[in-house]
Design a protein around this motif. Structure first.
Motif, PDB file in Angstrom:
ATOM      1  N   ASP A  17       0.849  -1.191   0.000  1.00 44.71           N
ATOM      2  CA  ASP A  17       0.000   0.000   0.000  1.00 44.71           C
ATOM      3  C   ASP A  17       0.886   1.242   0.000  1.00 44.71           C
ATOM      4  N   SER A  18       0.282   2.398   0.061  1.00 47.68           N
ATOM      5  CA  SER A  18       1.055   3.640  -0.043  1.00 47.68           C
ATOM      6  C   SER A  18       2.026   3.822   1.119  1.00 47.68           C
ATOM      7  N   ILE A  19       1.682   3.363   2.292  1.00 47.53           N
ATOM      8  CA  ILE A  19       2.595   3.456   3.437  1.00 47.53           C
ATOM      9  C   ILE A  19       3.805   2.540   3.204  1.00 47.53           C
ATOM     10  N   ASP A  20       3.561   1.348   2.690  1.00 50.89           N
ATOM     11  CA  ASP A  20       4.660   0.427   2.369  1.00 50.89           C
ATOM     12  C   ASP A  20       5.589   1.052   1.327  1.00 50.89           C
ATOM     13  N   ILE A  21       5.013   1.648   0.315  1.00 55.38           N
ATOM     14  CA  ILE A  21       5.809   2.269  -0.747  1.00 55.38           C
ATOM     15  C   ILE A  21       6.660   3.397  -0.164  1.00 55.38           C
ATOM     16  N   LEU A  22       6.089   4.177   0.736  1.00 56.36           N
ATOM     17  CA  LEU A  22       6.846   5.255   1.373  1.00 56.36           C
ATOM     18  C   LEU A  22       8.035   4.689   2.148  1.00 56.36           C
ATOM     19  N   GLU A  23       7.809   3.615   2.878  1.00 51.36           N
ATOM     20  CA  GLU A  23       8.884   2.973   3.641  1.00 51.36           C
ATOM     21  C   GLU A  23       9.983   2.460   2.711  1.00 51.36           C
ATOM     22  N   VAL A  24       9.580   1.810   1.642  1.00 45.75           N
ATOM     23  CA  VAL A  24      10.552   1.298   0.661  1.00 45.75           C
ATOM     24  C   VAL A  24      11.336   2.458   0.039  1.00 45.75           C
ATOM     25  N   ALA A  25      10.649   3.536  -0.300  1.00 47.53           N
ATOM     26  CA  ALA A  25      11.316   4.695  -0.896  1.00 47.53           C
ATOM     27  C   ALA A  25      12.366   5.263   0.054  1.00 47.53           C
ATOM     28  N   LEU A  26      12.040   5.344   1.330  1.00 49.36           N
ATOM     29  CA  LEU A  26      12.992   5.876   2.311  1.00 49.36           C
ATOM     30  C   LEU A  26      14.214   4.976   2.436  1.00 49.36           C
ATOM     31  N   VAL A  27      13.990   3.682   2.518  1.00 50.76           N
ATOM     32  CA  VAL A  27      15.093   2.727   2.665  1.00 50.76           C
ATOM     33  C   VAL A  27      16.001   2.754   1.431  1.00 50.76           C
ATOM     34  N   LEU A  28      15.398   2.727   0.248  1.00 47.90           N
ATOM     35  CA  LEU A  28      16.199   2.707  -0.981  1.00 47.90           C
ATOM     36  C   LEU A  28      16.933   4.027  -1.191  1.00 47.90           C
ATOM     37  N   SER A  29      16.293   5.121  -0.853  1.00 45.37           N
ATOM     38  CA  SER A  29      16.947   6.431  -0.986  1.00 45.37           C
ATOM     39  C   SER A  29      18.186   6.505  -0.109  1.00 45.37           C
ATOM     40  N   LYS A  30      18.049   6.041   1.111  1.00 46.45           N
ATOM     41  CA  LYS A  30      19.177   6.069   2.041  1.00 46.45           C
ATOM     42  C   LYS A  30      20.289   5.127   1.584  1.00 46.45           C
ATOM     43  N   ARG A  31      19.911   3.933   1.158  1.00 42.59           N
ATOM     44  CA  ARG A  31      20.894   2.917   0.765  1.00 42.59           C
ATOM     45  C   ARG A  31      21.669   3.305  -0.485  1.00 42.59           C
ATOM     46  N   TYR A  32      20.953   3.877  -1.480  1.00 44.52           N
ATOM     47  CA  TYR A  32      21.579   4.115  -2.778  1.00 44.52           C
ATOM     48  C   TYR A  32      21.886   5.587  -3.059  1.00 44.52           C
ATOM     49  N   GLY A  33      21.610   6.470  -2.115  1.00 46.62           N
ATOM     50  CA  GLY A  33      22.034   7.853  -2.233  1.00 46.62           C
ATOM     51  C   GLY A  33      21.276   8.723  -3.212  1.00 46.62           C
ATOM     52  N   PHE A  34      19.986   8.557  -3.327  1.00 44.92           N
ATOM     53  CA  PHE A  34      19.166   9.442  -4.151  1.00 44.92           C
ATOM     54  C   PHE A  34      17.892   9.738  -3.378  1.00 44.92           C
ATOM     55  N   SER A  35      17.088  10.642  -3.895  1.00 45.95           N
ATOM     56  CA  SER A  35      15.824  10.902  -3.218  1.00 45.95           C
ATOM     57  C   SER A  35      14.658  10.554  -4.130  1.00 45.95           C
ATOM     58  N   LEU A  36      13.656   9.986  -3.532  1.00 49.94           N
ATOM     59  CA  LEU A  36      12.398   9.691  -4.222  1.00 49.94           C
ATOM     60  C   LEU A  36      11.340  10.552  -3.555  1.00 49.94           C
ATOM     61  N   ARG A  37      10.875  11.538  -4.258  1.00 52.54           N
ATOM     62  CA  ARG A  37       9.908  12.469  -3.692  1.00 52.54           C
ATOM     63  C   ARG A  37       8.480  11.950  -3.838  1.00 52.54           C
ATOM     64  N   ALA A  38       7.660  12.216  -2.843  1.00 49.81           N
ATOM     65  CA  ALA A  38       6.263  11.778  -2.868  1.00 49.81           C
ATOM     66  C   ALA A  38       5.489  12.432  -4.008  1.00 49.81           C
ATOM     67  N   ASP A  39       5.923  13.635  -4.422  1.00 48.82           N
ATOM     68  CA  ASP A  39       5.200  14.337  -5.478  1.00 48.82           C
ATOM     69  C   ASP A  39       5.790  14.103  -6.871  1.00 48.82           C
ATOM     70  N   ASN A  40       6.691  13.111  -6.992  1.00 49.66           N
ATOM     71  CA  ASN A  40       7.256  12.787  -8.306  1.00 49.66           C
ATOM     72  C   ASN A  40       6.156  12.202  -9.189  1.00 49.66           C
ATOM     73  N   GLU A  41       5.899  12.837 -10.305  1.00 43.97           N
ATOM     74  CA  GLU A  41       4.816  12.386 -11.188  1.00 43.97           C
ATOM     75  C   GLU A  41       5.085  11.016 -11.807  1.00 43.97           C
ATOM     76  N   ASP A  42       6.293  10.529 -11.720  1.00 45.89           N
ATOM     77  CA  ASP A  42       6.640   9.215 -12.272  1.00 45.89           C
ATOM     78  C   ASP A  42       6.548   8.087 -11.241  1.00 45.89           C
ATOM     79  N   ASN A  43       6.104   8.368 -10.029  1.00 49.19           N
ATOM     80  CA  ASN A  43       6.067   7.335  -8.991  1.00 49.19           C
ATOM     81  C   ASN A  43       5.258   6.101  -9.380  1.00 49.19           C
ATOM     82  N   VAL A  44       4.166   6.298 -10.082  1.00 50.24           N
ATOM     83  CA  VAL A  44       3.349   5.139 -10.491  1.00 50.24           C
ATOM     84  C   VAL A  44       4.166   4.222 -11.391  1.00 50.24           C
ATOM     85  N   LYS A  45       4.929   4.811 -12.314  1.00 52.33           N
ATOM     86  CA  LYS A  45       5.774   4.007 -13.203  1.00 52.33           C
ATOM     87  C   LYS A  45       6.961   3.418 -12.443  1.00 52.33           C
TER      88      LYS A  45
END
Length: 95
Positions: free
Chosen positions: A49-77
């Protein structure tokens, strides 16, 4: 040079590594290798769900050194499947 996912195709090792990060972040009771690369992460696929996706985004951003913003229009893709997420990681990682 064009910096697209096509120039940084995710290999099987990175796909498994991202799957391991998802399983660990969400304490899923499944093996990372059981996540199908092409199956949807939302709904009928892995069932995130959206909370899971947020958690995954935070973990991956920290691990791989980039940011995934919640308002990124490409998040669905980006979060459409493990493969699309891993392609994004391969393209945007800084570490």
């Amino acid at each position: 040079m064009n910096d697209t996912a096509a120039n940084h195709p995710a290999d099987d090792a990175l796909i498994l590594e991202v799957a391991e990060q998802i399983v660990a972040a969400l304490n899923l009771e499944m093996a990372p290798a059981d996540i199908e690369a092409e199956a949807p992460l939302y709904g009928e696929g892995l069932g995130l769900d959206s909370i899971d996706i947020l958690e995954v985004a935070l973990v991956l951003s920290k691990r791989y050194g980039f940011s995934l913003r919640a308002d990124n229009e490409d998040n669905v893709k980006i979060f459409a499947s493990l493969r699309s997420l891993t392609d994004y990681v391969a393209t945007h990682r800084t570490k």
